[in-house]
Write an enzyme that holds these catalytic residues in place. Structure first.
Site, PDB file in Angstrom:
ATOM      1  N   GLU A  41      -2.968  32.986 -25.627  1.00 38.15           N
ATOM      2  CA  GLU A  41      -3.636  32.344 -26.766  1.00 38.15           C
ATOM      3  C   GLU A  41      -2.908  32.661 -28.072  1.00 38.15           C
ATOM      4  O   GLU A  41      -2.546  33.810 -28.343  1.00 38.15           O
ATOM      5  CB  GLU A  41      -5.075  32.854 -26.815  1.00 38.15           C
ATOM      6  CG  GLU A  41      -6.092  31.776 -26.968  1.00 38.15           C
ATOM      7  CD  GLU A  41      -6.129  30.784 -25.811  1.00 38.15           C
ATOM      8  OE1 GLU A  41      -5.503  29.708 -25.949  1.00 38.15           O
ATOM      9  OE2 GLU A  41      -6.789  31.049 -24.796  1.00 38.15           O
ATOM     10  N   ASP A  44       1.643  29.791 -28.545  1.00 38.26           N
ATOM     11  CA  ASP A  44       2.494  28.579 -28.514  1.00 38.26           C
ATOM     12  C   ASP A  44       3.241  28.359 -29.824  1.00 38.26           C
ATOM     13  O   ASP A  44       4.435  28.076 -29.826  1.00 38.26           O
ATOM     14  CB  ASP A  44       1.722  27.328 -28.046  1.00 38.26           C
ATOM     15  CG  ASP A  44       0.546  26.920 -28.907  1.00 38.26           C
ATOM     16  OD1 ASP A  44       0.188  27.649 -29.863  1.00 38.26           O
ATOM     17  OD2 ASP A  44      -0.035  25.844 -28.622  1.00 38.26           O
ATOM     18  N   SER A 137     -10.081  17.933 -26.320  1.00 34.44           N
ATOM     19  CA  SER A 137     -10.455  16.519 -26.320  1.00 34.44           C
ATOM     20  C   SER A 137      -9.478  15.717 -27.179  1.00 34.44           C
ATOM     21  O   SER A 137      -9.159  14.567 -26.866  1.00 34.44           O
ATOM     22  CB  SER A 137     -11.882  16.350 -26.838  1.00 34.44           C
ATOM     23  OG  SER A 137     -12.033  17.038 -28.062  1.00 34.44           O
ATOM     24  N   ASP A 182      -1.649  22.235 -25.774  1.00 32.21           N
ATOM     25  CA  ASP A 182      -2.648  21.286 -25.270  1.00 32.21           C
ATOM     26  C   ASP A 182      -1.970  20.019 -24.758  1.00 32.21           C
ATOM     27  O   ASP A 182      -2.295  19.505 -23.685  1.00 32.21           O
ATOM     28  CB  ASP A 182      -3.638  20.914 -26.380  1.00 32.21           C
ATOM     29  CG  ASP A 182      -4.247  22.146 -27.037  1.00 32.21           C
ATOM     30  OD1 ASP A 182      -4.226  23.223 -26.415  1.00 32.21           O
ATOM     31  OD2 ASP A 182      -4.730  22.027 -28.176  1.00 32.21           O
TER      32      ASP A 182
END
Ligand code: GLA
Length: 392
Positions: A41, A44, A137, A182
């Site tokens: 976490e 990136d 999302s 993501d």
């Protein structure tokens, strides 16, 4: 576990919705998944290692070409359709959620796709990726639109290029200063596999997770605490990492390893040190998790998940009482491992539990939330699933 989903969309239902709205069949339907991050976490955007997987929850994009230069988007979830023109695409003109769609077209142009001579499209979106739960999302919308247009406009862009286009849409059009985990998970996911991402090396390798073989299930606990990455804590953490790298004399925190921690302790103020320590140790945990899951199977990764959560709670400080309670309760219930997932400040936690125990663990978490006076969480099982593809 989840009891509230009615009318789950599909490629077919999205094509039907397109026809209801536009009076013709779409040229095709494409979809892209949300993701869960198994571990890694805030690594990136530090050129680091990440290990997410794509989930079955997807966003579908039904697309039909137009003869003019307009782009039209409808979504069942949004009251108003949105429109833009290929002649005047600018993030300033994108309104709310439509930035995820038009931002991709804008980003394509920014990265060298000529829009000259192209015609526009009508688009219908449908999704069962919960919004604001930390399951990406937004990346699911971007990636579904990107692969659809790559086919519709016959652009021939690679998945790697689509990752950068979707990240640029998120950073430059939506305004969230995120990395590309993501989008990489959504575009590169494979059923049953995690995606081991090395951001600096620009690689994304499938690694079998063997959850089902080892009779494990992965539970998502959506705390329903809202997070917003376009503002606030996420950007502040990113800045701390950049400041820490600069003070340590390196381009990015990826250049540092655990051997550098004593020097970091001497060089940095306490808060920056703890931010940097999280990223350095998290990179090491990702590498270890990928090794261990292949050598010893997923039951052996529990401690790494728990250490990751502790690091985010204590050093990176992006957890919240709801996430901590979800993780603690799952562990008390015998979960192999548990941690918050995603950007933090709310969103979801994950728990790796024995197959068949999801219901029980979920009920315990619901009871613990009720006792603490927290909003009831939404708990459901996810499986590592396919990345973005054409459905129809
Ligand atoms: C969000 C961002 C990702 C990543 C995570 C934290 O999900 O979109 O790029 O930084 O937070 O790991």
């Amino acid at each position: 576990m989840e009891r509230t989903v009615i009318d789950i969309p599909s490629a077919e239902s999205t094509a039907d919705d397109f026809e209801d709205r536009y009076g013709r069949r779409p040229d095709g339907v494409w979809s892209a998944p949300g993701r869960v991050n198994l571990i890694g976490e805030h690594t990136d955007y530090n050129d680091g290692l990440v290990f997410p997987f794509a989930i079955e929850r997807r966003t579908w994009a039904a697309v039909g070409h137009r003869e003019d230069r307009l782009l039209t988007v409808h979504s069942g979830a949004m009251p108003e359709p949105a429109q833009a023109s290929l002649d005047a695409l600018s993030p300033d003109g994108f309104d709310g959620w439509s930035a995820y769609v038009f931002g991709v077209v804008w980003a394509m142009e920014q990265r060298g796709v000529s829009l000259e001579g192209r015609t526009g499209f009508d688009l219908m979106l449908a999704s069962d990726v919960p919004l604001g739960a930390g399951l990406s999302s937004s990346a699911a919308i971007e990636c579904a639109v990107a692969i659809a247009l790559n086919d519709e406009w016959e652009l021939g862009l690679t998945r790697r290029e689509l990752i950068y286009i979707c990240q640029l849409a998120e950073n430059g059009a939506v305004g969230a200063p995120t990395g590309n985990m993501d989008q990489t998970a959504s575009l590169m996911g494979e059923p049953g596999h995690g995606v081991l991402i090395d951001v600096r090396a620009e690689t994304a390798d499938p690694v079998p997770l063997h959850f089902a073989d080892e009779e494990l299930e992965l539970l998502v606990i959506d705390t329903r605490v809202h997070h917003e990455h376009a503002t606030g804590g996420y950007g502040a953490r990113r800045k701390s990492c950049e400041d820490g790298a600069a003070a340590m004399g390196v381009d990015s925190l990826r250049d540092l390893g655990e051997a550098d921690l004593p020097r970091a302790l001497e060089t940095l103020d306490d808060e920056t040190y703890r931010r940097v320590k999280h990223v350095i140790t998290e990179n090491a945990r990702v590498a270890r998790t990928a090794e261990v899951v292949q050598q010893d199977g997923p039951r052996a990764i529990g401690d790494l998940l728990v250490q990751s959560h502790a690091s985010m709670r204590d050093d990176f400080e992006i957890s919240c009482p709801e996430l901590d309670l979800a993780v603690e309760t799952a562990l008390t219930q015998g979960a192999v491992g548990a941690r918050m997932t995603g950007g933090g400040f709310g969103g979801a936690a994950i728990a790796l539990v024995d197959a068949g125990r999801a219901e029980e663990v979920g009920a315990a978490v619901e009871a613990a939330f009720a006792e603490s006076g927290f909003t009831a969480p939404i708990v459901f099982v996810v499986n590592p699933a396919a990345g973005a593809h054409r459905d129809l």
